[in-house]
Structures are given as C-alpha cells and as structure tokens.
Design a protein around this motif. Structure first.
Motif, PDB file in Angstrom:
ATOM      1  N   GLY A  55       0.843  -1.266  -0.066  1.00 42.32           N
ATOM      2  CA  GLY A  55       0.052  -0.112  -0.001  1.00 42.32           C
ATOM      3  C   GLY A  55       0.672   1.386   0.059  1.00 42.32           C
ATOM      4  N   ASP A  56       0.172   2.411  -0.520  1.00 40.75           N
ATOM      5  CA  ASP A  56       0.979   3.739  -0.682  1.00 40.75           C
ATOM      6  C   ASP A  56       1.516   4.165   0.642  1.00 40.75           C
ATOM      7  N   ILE A  57       2.755   4.840   0.726  1.00 39.87           N
ATOM      8  CA  ILE A  57       3.372   5.632   1.489  1.00 39.87           C
ATOM      9  C   ILE A  57       3.344   7.082   1.359  1.00 39.87           C
ATOM     10  N   ASP A  58       2.677   7.857   2.153  1.00 38.72           N
ATOM     11  CA  ASP A  58       2.384   9.224   1.980  1.00 38.72           C
ATOM     12  C   ASP A  58       3.505  10.145   2.110  1.00 38.72           C
ATOM     13  N   SER A  59       4.290  10.268   0.761  1.00 38.27           N
ATOM     14  CA  SER A  59       5.306  11.100   0.821  1.00 38.27           C
ATOM     15  C   SER A  59       5.225  12.526   0.708  1.00 38.27           C
ATOM     16  N   LYS A  60       3.925  13.105   0.707  1.00 42.23           N
ATOM     17  CA  LYS A  60       3.716  14.469   0.528  1.00 42.23           C
ATOM     18  C   LYS A  60       3.792  14.777   2.200  1.00 42.23           C
ATOM     19  N   ARG A  61       3.508  13.977   2.940  1.00 46.48           N
ATOM     20  CA  ARG A  61       3.788  14.228   4.484  1.00 46.48           C
ATOM     21  C   ARG A  61       4.919  13.671   5.158  1.00 46.48           C
ATOM     22  N   TYR A  62       5.748  13.257   4.060  1.00 46.94           N
ATOM     23  CA  TYR A  62       7.197  12.688   4.229  1.00 46.94           C
ATOM     24  C   TYR A  62       7.057  11.687   5.457  1.00 46.94           C
ATOM     25  N   ASP A  80      -1.963   4.075   4.863  1.00 46.46           N
ATOM     26  CA  ASP A  80      -3.431   3.924   5.189  1.00 46.46           C
ATOM     27  C   ASP A  80      -3.768   3.154   6.265  1.00 46.46           C
ATOM     28  N   GLY A  81      -2.898   2.521   6.928  1.00 47.86           N
ATOM     29  CA  GLY A  81      -3.309   1.836   8.351  1.00 47.86           C
ATOM     30  C   GLY A  81      -3.201   0.324   8.196  1.00 47.86           C
ATOM     31  N   GLU A  82      -2.749  -0.145   7.205  1.00 44.91           N
ATOM     32  CA  GLU A  82      -2.631  -1.573   6.938  1.00 44.91           C
ATOM     33  C   GLU A  82      -0.975  -2.080   7.574  1.00 44.91           C
ATOM     34  N   VAL A  83      -1.200  -3.017   8.392  1.00 48.79           N
ATOM     35  CA  VAL A  83       0.185  -3.778   8.751  1.00 48.79           C
ATOM     36  C   VAL A  83       0.360  -5.331   8.477  1.00 48.79           C
ATOM     37  N   VAL A  97      -3.280  -6.581   9.687  1.00 47.77           N
ATOM     38  CA  VAL A  97      -3.926  -5.806  10.420  1.00 47.77           C
ATOM     39  C   VAL A  97      -4.398  -4.808   9.768  1.00 47.77           C
ATOM     40  N   GLU A  98      -5.779  -4.300   9.865  1.00 46.95           N
ATOM     41  CA  GLU A  98      -6.150  -3.058   9.536  1.00 46.95           C
ATOM     42  C   GLU A  98      -6.530  -1.804  10.531  1.00 46.95           C
ATOM     43  N   LEU A  99      -5.613  -1.060  10.692  1.00 48.84           N
ATOM     44  CA  LEU A  99      -5.977  -0.117  11.942  1.00 48.84           C
ATOM     45  C   LEU A  99      -6.793   1.007  11.736  1.00 48.84           C
ATOM     46  N   GLU A 100      -7.021   1.258  10.247  1.00 49.56           N
ATOM     47  CA  GLU A 100      -8.091   2.290   9.715  1.00 49.56           C
ATOM     48  C   GLU A 100      -7.877   3.743  10.406  1.00 49.56           C
ATOM     49  N   VAL A 101      -6.355   4.008  10.461  1.00 48.72           N
ATOM     50  CA  VAL A 101      -5.711   5.130  10.930  1.00 48.72           C
ATOM     51  C   VAL A 101      -4.672   5.486  10.208  1.00 48.72           C
ATOM     52  N   PRO A 102      -4.514   6.717   9.714  1.00 50.31           N
ATOM     53  CA  PRO A 102      -3.339   7.220   8.869  1.00 50.31           C
ATOM     54  C   PRO A 102      -1.938   6.922   9.547  1.00 50.31           C
ATOM     55  N   GLU A 378       5.954  -0.593  -2.800  1.00 49.67           N
ATOM     56  CA  GLU A 378       6.539  -2.080  -3.305  1.00 49.67           C
ATOM     57  C   GLU A 378       7.784  -2.388  -2.298  1.00 49.67           C
ATOM     58  N   LEU A 379       7.509  -3.407  -1.379  1.00 50.86           N
ATOM     59  CA  LEU A 379       8.452  -3.995  -0.621  1.00 50.86           C
ATOM     60  C   LEU A 379       9.417  -5.030  -1.189  1.00 50.86           C
ATOM     61  N   VAL A 380      10.557  -4.968  -1.354  1.00 52.41           N
ATOM     62  CA  VAL A 380      11.290  -5.779  -2.233  1.00 52.41           C
ATOM     63  C   VAL A 380      12.628  -6.575  -1.330  1.00 52.41           C
ATOM     64  N   ALA A 381      12.675  -7.771  -1.460  1.00 53.61           N
ATOM     65  CA  ALA A 381      13.874  -8.354  -0.745  1.00 53.61           C
ATOM     66  C   ALA A 381      14.727  -8.760  -1.930  1.00 53.61           C
ATOM     67  N   LEU A 382      15.913  -8.360  -1.469  1.00 54.51           N
ATOM     68  CA  LEU A 382      17.097  -8.577  -2.608  1.00 54.51           C
ATOM     69  C   LEU A 382      18.405  -9.474  -2.024  1.00 54.51           C
ATOM     70  N   ARG A 383      19.208 -10.227  -2.884  1.00 54.39           N
ATOM     71  CA  ARG A 383      20.150 -10.856  -2.511  1.00 54.39           C
ATOM     72  C   ARG A 383      21.341 -10.456  -3.427  1.00 54.39           C
ATOM     73  N   LEU A 384      22.560 -10.074  -2.930  1.00 50.92           N
ATOM     74  CA  LEU A 384      23.786  -9.787  -3.613  1.00 50.92           C
ATOM     75  C   LEU A 384      24.436 -11.001  -4.181  1.00 50.92           C
ATOM     76  N   GLU A 385      24.699 -10.868  -5.550  1.00 51.25           N
ATOM     77  CA  GLU A 385      25.285 -11.941  -6.365  1.00 51.25           C
ATOM     78  C   GLU A 385      26.424 -11.277  -7.231  1.00 51.25           C
ATOM     79  N   ARG A 386      27.599 -12.134  -7.271  1.00 52.38           N
ATOM     80  CA  ARG A 386      28.520 -11.660  -7.861  1.00 52.38           C
ATOM     81  C   ARG A 386      28.432 -12.072  -9.415  1.00 52.38           C
TER      82      ARG A 386
END
Length: 387
Positions: A55-62, A80-83, A97-102, A378-386
C-alpha cells in the motif's frame, strides 16, 4: 526540502523554503534537474528474492514507514493503516491488520511486539506472532520515526521534542525527556536506538543525547552541529538520521552541520568533518558512508575521518541514506533505482530498478537480504550476487 515551523505558521515556513529554492535556481536553471544515469559495467547484481505491495506511503507528509524485522518476520505498514507481517525469507504473509488510521511512524520490532504510531500521537503495540492488539498509548504529539524496542521499553521521539519510554509489557509511561526546539526544523525525526542498556537519539537542535533505558537519566549529551548564519533557514541543524553505534564508537551527522565520531561511553569527540544530510550514515569496510543533501556520496575513514572517496554521479537524484550490504554500498534514488557502489572506490558497480516511485525510506539489512520499500509501497527483498 520541507520545513516545519515551531514558532511560525506552516505556510510562512513553506514560503521561506520555496523562496530559498527559487533564488538558488534562477541563475543556474540547468543545474536543478537530476543528472542522467550513466552506463555502467556491472560486476554485482541485486537479485530480487520476493516482492509484495503493502500500500502507498504518504510522501507528501514525508512519512518514513521503516519496516522492522524480528523472529524471522519483516513487518511493514502503509500510510492507510495496513500492517503486514511477512516471512523474511519467502515473503509469505503471516498476518495482516487494518488499523484504519493514517500511520506516520515506522514499525518498531522487538520483545515480541510490532509497534506503530499515527499522526495524532497514538501508539499501537501488536503481538508479533499474530498481529493482535496488546495495548495503546496516547502521546502529546505525532511520531514520524520508527520507535526503538528493547531493554523492556518502547522509546519514541515526538515532533514536539520529547523522548518517551513506554513499558513494553503494559504500555504505561516509564519516563520522558523534553528538549527545547529551534524555531525551524526539518520535517522528520531520527529514530532512537537502544543498545547496551542505553537510548541513543539524534535531536532537532543538532545534539546527540544518551539516556539510561531503565529510568531516562541522561548519561551524556554532545553537540554535533553548531547553527551558523543569521537567517533561521541557515541555522537549521537537525539530526534526522539514527545514530550508528559500532563497538565503542557512535557516528552521527546533521543537516547543514557535521559528521562526527564520538566515544560511546562519554560522548567525547574523536573527529568531525563538515557535512550535510538528513539521513543516517552507514558503516562497513573501515569506512563511514554518507549521502549528502545534493546527491553526492562520501566515504570517510573510521579512524580519522579523512575522505577516502566521493562520487558525484547521482547529483540531485534525492538519494536515500546509504546501506552497507554484503561487501557493497547501496543507495536508492527518486526514480526507484538502487545503485550498488564499490566501498573502496565509490564506483557504481550494479543497478536495479525497483519501482517507478522514489526510494527514500531507509533500507533494512538482515543477514543475506536487503529490504527496500518504495513510496509506491513496493517492498522488495534482494540478495547480492557476483557476476
């Protein structure tokens, strides 16, 4: 850069900030755009292991909704309050969990808890195992940084200049510490750090303070930056990045101020260098790394603070704070790119686009995985490879 005023109205502060930017850009308009990315010869790959949109992160409110990791889970929150709790290795959802608070403050994880907060200063502690609500507490002001969880307490820094410790089991207040704020500060706060029974915190007045985690009694306080100039904008010296504690040393940097190395035990200054950042620094391979307000990346020798290298290939790309991952340095930018850099030379040796939205939230390193969260959620997990 956004400012929040303590003594002026928010609109007045915004006019001041816009005026400053306009003055700086009138004469050299061509230098205000982010530099184009140059071609590289990659020798490493940041390979995606899994991804999940939370879900979106409110960048306007930093909003800096930093994910937290513990007990094999990564817990992330949207504005939006989703955890959500996800398996760190596979990304498989454990609970939601939906906390329904920003939500405004990132996730603090530890002692079996996942702790979040909202713009009204309401703190919510969830059971890390199943997401059930354990307790709530109302603070005096909003929280825009992740809490620290450890030593039996949850410590939060509020935008009105307080550090508050809550009992981790019961959610009652253990202690609080207040600081007088400057007239103008950056929009944001440093997340506190708990280690060795002490709370390390960077303050809006350009100081580092260390408090006993049990009772809040100060152990030491040290100034990182001294306000300069006659205008209030020139005197902003916030520390918005978390202090980095490595062995017997503490590293911290301020906006329009300095990067310093201090003794962990008593705050004695070991070295200092002029610098400007609103992010945390990173440590690794004998260096301290910093991405500054203009988009330059620097490496400083841990022992004496001498500059080892600097890189200007990413100017005005609104870089995230650096992360030392495996044996490379990683920074994110405003277009959703991660850049891997050689920690010895500063050369960019790898690149990966994560999302079309900015990567400004601090990255999380846990073992062999790097976690990056974009403003698009977008939450991404990455692994380092040579290669």
């Amino acid at each position: 850069m956004k400012f929040l005023s303590r003594a002026l109205t928010r609109s007045t502060a915004l006019v001041l900030a816009v005026t400053l930017v306009a003055c700086a850009s009138n004469e050299e308009k061509e230098d205000t755009d982010p530099v184009d990315l140059v071609d590289i010869n990659p020798t490493v790959e940041l390979r995606e292991v899994w991804s999940e949109n939370i879900g979106d992160i409110d960048s306007k409110r930093y909003a800096m909704l930093l994910p937290g990791i513990g007990d094999g889970k990564i817990v992330a929150a949207s504005s939006d309050g989703e955890v959500l709790a996800l398996d760190r290795a596979t990304g498989r959802q454990q609970w939601e969990v939906e906390l329904e608070v920003p939500l405004s403050g990132g996730v603090g994880v530890g002692l079996g808890l996942a702790v979040v907060s909202d713009y009204r200063g309401n703190v919510v502690a969830l059971d890390l195992n199943n997401g059930s609500e354990l307790w709530r507490y109302q603070l005096s002001s909003e929280v825009v940084a992740a809490p620290a969880v450890g030593a039996g307490v949850v410590v939060l820094q509020t935008v009105d200049g307080k550090l508050v410790a809550l009992d981790a089991a019961e959610g009652t207040e253990r202690w609080s510490h207040s600081t007088t704020l400057p007239v103008l500060t950056l929009r944001g706060n440093a997340a506190p750090v708990i280690t060795a029974g002490a709370v390390f915190a960077g303050l809006d007045n350009g100081k580092i303070i260390v408090l006993d985690a049990r009772d809040g009694i100060p152990r030491w306080e040290q100034r990182v930056a001294i306000p300069q100039g006659s205008a209030e904008l020139e005197r902003v010296v916030d520390i918005d990045g978390s202090p980095v504690v490595r062995g017997e040393l503490v590293f911290a940097a301020s906006y329009q101020g300095r990067l310093v190395a201090l003794s962990r035990d008593d705050g004695r200054g070991l070295w200092a260098r002029d610098a400007s950042t609103n992010h945390s620094v990173a440590a690794g391979a004998g260096n301290i790394y910093l991405s500054d307000a203009g988009g330059s990346v620097y490496a400083y020798n841990v022992s004496d603070g001498q500059i080892v290298w600097s890189n200007d290939d990413l100017l005005r790309r609104n870089l995230s704070g650096p992360a030392y991952f495996g044996d490379v340095l990683v920074v994110g930018d405003l277009e959703g790119y991660l850049h891997a850099m050689d920690p010895g030379t500063g050369e960019i040796i790898g690149r990966r686009k994560i999302d079309g939205d900015a990567l400004r939230i601090p990255m999380v390193v846990d073992g062999d995985l790097l976690f990056a969260l974009s403003d698009g959620g977008e939450l991404v997990a990455l692994r380092l490879e040579r290669r």
